[in-house]
Design a protein around this motif. Sequence first.
Motif, PDB file in Angstrom:
ATOM      1  N   GLU A 132      -6.768  10.938  -2.692  1.00  0.00           N
ATOM      2  CA  GLU A 132      -5.506  11.638  -2.458  1.00  0.00           C
ATOM      3  C   GLU A 132      -4.583  11.491  -3.666  1.00  0.00           C
ATOM      4  O   GLU A 132      -3.943  12.456  -4.107  1.00  0.00           O
ATOM      5  N   CYS A 133      -4.522  10.292  -4.179  1.00  0.00           N
ATOM      6  CA  CYS A 133      -3.667  10.032  -5.340  1.00  0.00           C
ATOM      7  C   CYS A 133      -4.144  10.835  -6.546  1.00  0.00           C
ATOM      8  O   CYS A 133      -3.340  11.438  -7.275  1.00  0.00           O
ATOM      9  N   SER A 159       0.833  -1.197   0.000  1.00  0.00           N
ATOM     10  CA  SER A 159       0.000   0.000   0.000  1.00  0.00           C
ATOM     11  C   SER A 159       0.869   1.249   0.000  1.00  0.00           C
ATOM     12  O   SER A 159       2.012   1.230   0.449  1.00  0.00           O
ATOM     13  N   LEU A 188      -7.367   6.863  -0.185  1.00  0.00           N
ATOM     14  CA  LEU A 188      -6.081   6.897  -0.887  1.00  0.00           C
ATOM     15  C   LEU A 188      -6.266   7.208  -2.365  1.00  0.00           C
ATOM     16  O   LEU A 188      -5.446   7.908  -2.973  1.00  0.00           O
ATOM     17  N   ARG A 189      -7.351   6.704  -2.913  1.00  0.00           N
ATOM     18  CA  ARG A 189      -7.632   6.954  -4.335  1.00  0.00           C
ATOM     19  C   ARG A 189      -7.816   8.448  -4.572  1.00  0.00           C
ATOM     20  O   ARG A 189      -7.277   9.016  -5.535  1.00  0.00           O
ATOM     21  N   ALA A 214       0.742   3.819   1.877  1.00  0.00           N
ATOM     22  CA  ALA A 214       1.149   4.189   3.231  1.00  0.00           C
ATOM     23  C   ALA A 214       2.360   3.386   3.668  1.00  0.00           C
ATOM     24  O   ALA A 214       3.300   3.900   4.268  1.00  0.00           O
ATOM     25  N   ASP A 269      -9.007   1.802  -2.367  1.00  0.00           N
ATOM     26  CA  ASP A 269      -9.210   2.514  -1.099  1.00  0.00           C
ATOM     27  C   ASP A 269      -9.712   3.920  -1.431  1.00  0.00           C
ATOM     28  O   ASP A 269      -8.959   4.732  -1.986  1.00  0.00           O
ATOM     29  N   ALA A 299      -3.562   1.942  -4.690  1.00  0.00           N
ATOM     30  CA  ALA A 299      -4.489   2.888  -4.056  1.00  0.00           C
ATOM     31  C   ALA A 299      -5.898   2.812  -4.620  1.00  0.00           C
ATOM     32  O   ALA A 299      -6.836   3.361  -4.023  1.00  0.00           O
TER      33      ALA A 299
END
Length: 698
Positions: free
Chosen positions: A110-111, A60, A107-108, A62, A104, A101
């Motif tokens: 943010e990416c 991941s 995270l998706r 993170a 999620d 990502a």
Amino acid sequence: MKGAVMQNSENCPGRSRPLSILRAGGVYIRGLDYPRFLSHILTCGVFLLVFPALVPAAPSPAAQTADGTASLEQILEDISDYDGGKESEAVWKLRAYVYAAADDPVLRAECEMKLLDFLKTPATPLAKMAVCRHLRIIGSDRAVPVLQAMLSDDALNDMALYALQKIPGAEADKALVQALSAASGPTKTALIAAVGERESALAIPELVSLLERTEFAGSAATALGSIGGAEAERALAKAYPAAQGDHKSAVAAAMLQCAEKAMTAKNTRAAARLYETLSADATLAVSLRKAAVMGRISAAGNRGAAILTDYLKGSDVEMQEAAIAGIRDVIEPDAIGPLCELMPGLPESSQIKLLAVLAGYPKERVLPAIIQTTRHNSSSVRVAAIKALESAGDHSAVPLLAEAAAKTRGPEQTAARRTLGALKGSTVDEAILELLTRNPSEEIREELILAAAERRTFSAKSAIAGFLSSASPGVRIQALRALRILGSPSDIPAVLNLLVETDSLSERTEAEITTAVLARKTADPDNRSNFVKLRLATEKRPEVSARLIGTLPQIGDNSALPFLRQALRNNDADVVDAAVRALSSWPTSVAREDVFKLAEEAQDETHRLLAIRGFVRIIGLEPYRNPEAAVADLRQAAGFARRPEEKKLVLGVLVNFPCKDALNMAEGFLDEPMLKAEAQSAVNRIKQSLSGRPIRGR
């Protein structure tokens, strides 16, 4: 939802060639005056799409920052100057990061935002293209404004469209439509294709306006067809009357697509209107008009059968064939009769197609019409009718098919034989046997015997065996062939009777083959030649004995070898000749010593040559024999040989027993001019085998 794929015509930087907008299975390819970076995009980007399995699953995002691996910021920094060269590690890292990502939501998102920020930097076009490829996967409404702004930039619009076209939702639709109204040239064409593939109803007004612009009319029509719906249908129907040439075909194809969508939505009335417009236009391309006719019949519901019948009664052959293609969809078995009645009035090509359709209906409904058509004056139609009987025929068709097989040649005879052999049911077997006993003509009897064998009709065996005494040579030969399938060893005596009585060489050959086939059905291999041996033991006529001996090598029963040895001492030259030939062609190595003795002692030159050839052949039957022993036998065979031909045979078998003795023997032939080439080849192959290398051509 379909994607727009940009593809250049070359894989080297700086080169492109003009391509029109192509539609291929929902993929749009655009290649008109691309900037230099596009070749780089394709060199690396297409590779990214095609080979995802090459990249292992990544931890991941993170976890990546926690264990010291590159963060997304670092990856984007590394990729910012990417130029499409071999140093593409950062490209793969970006892909791994995005895919990790993607599932999620936090995270998706943010990416996605970091990728969008990257598009605003002065990174290389190829780096931005790599990012757009991933926005195509994880992009949302948040990405739409950034990508929409890029659509107005000639250097970036291709990659922006590539990403935007796959982002779901109304916001992406709005952005594409807004860009469409402002775009021009190839970009506008690409946007037309994009909204069409997205089936964006929001784009319909803009597309309708483009139907009047020559350079975009075809693309707009295609897009409207993909979108469908009442508004698109009305616009296309309005544009159709004035359309010409390729534009007319594009509008017609779009109307057909709208009609199909209407049918799927169970709006048959709307579909019928479109189909009727197109089917009534005699100037339309035949393929499109055929599709319209078939659609019209399907959309007509209960009226479909009547419409179909009207087309069959008409004079337009192409439309007749289109109607025939729709028969199974709208005509129930109970209603097929009226169409059968139309058969005689149809052109040959339509009759052939209708026969193929009728074959799928219950035989009680269509069989009379098919049988009647087997008497048509056209061979092609008769063949089609005969083929239809394979599915729709029954025992009543046996006499007709037997006669057709007997009296015709070529495709018609082939079709009749195939159908006669393929008809289903024991009643067909009974009909064949019953007709056989009715004393039909010789030609028909031959065909019935052939059919019985093809069908494995074992109940006909006794009758067929009785035909071995027929006055007709053709019937006798066909009976011999049929007994190979239907017969048993108990039929051998009757076959032998024919063998010894006939004066026909072809019958003798067929009888020998049949005897051998039946004998090989005996379970005990040492008793397979019993019937022949019993006959030989009591036979006084030399010419008959010679014929009987000729069957023994085909049977291959080693217990018959004593009879052959005894025959070699017979006073009759024909019997001796038959025995020599039988031993020389014996199928097993058990006869090796007998044949060797013949080669050594035969006074007759023909017999000596036969024995030498047979001896060499028998040695070759045992490829796993001790090589030195086999070579010793071959030396003896070569010693008997006087002609180069026999020595060449020896060399041909010698290579199968590679050893030092074989090599020495082959080298011994190198000094003989007429054998030098064959000897050198044998030497080379033996050396290869001894060295463990594979032998080419072996």
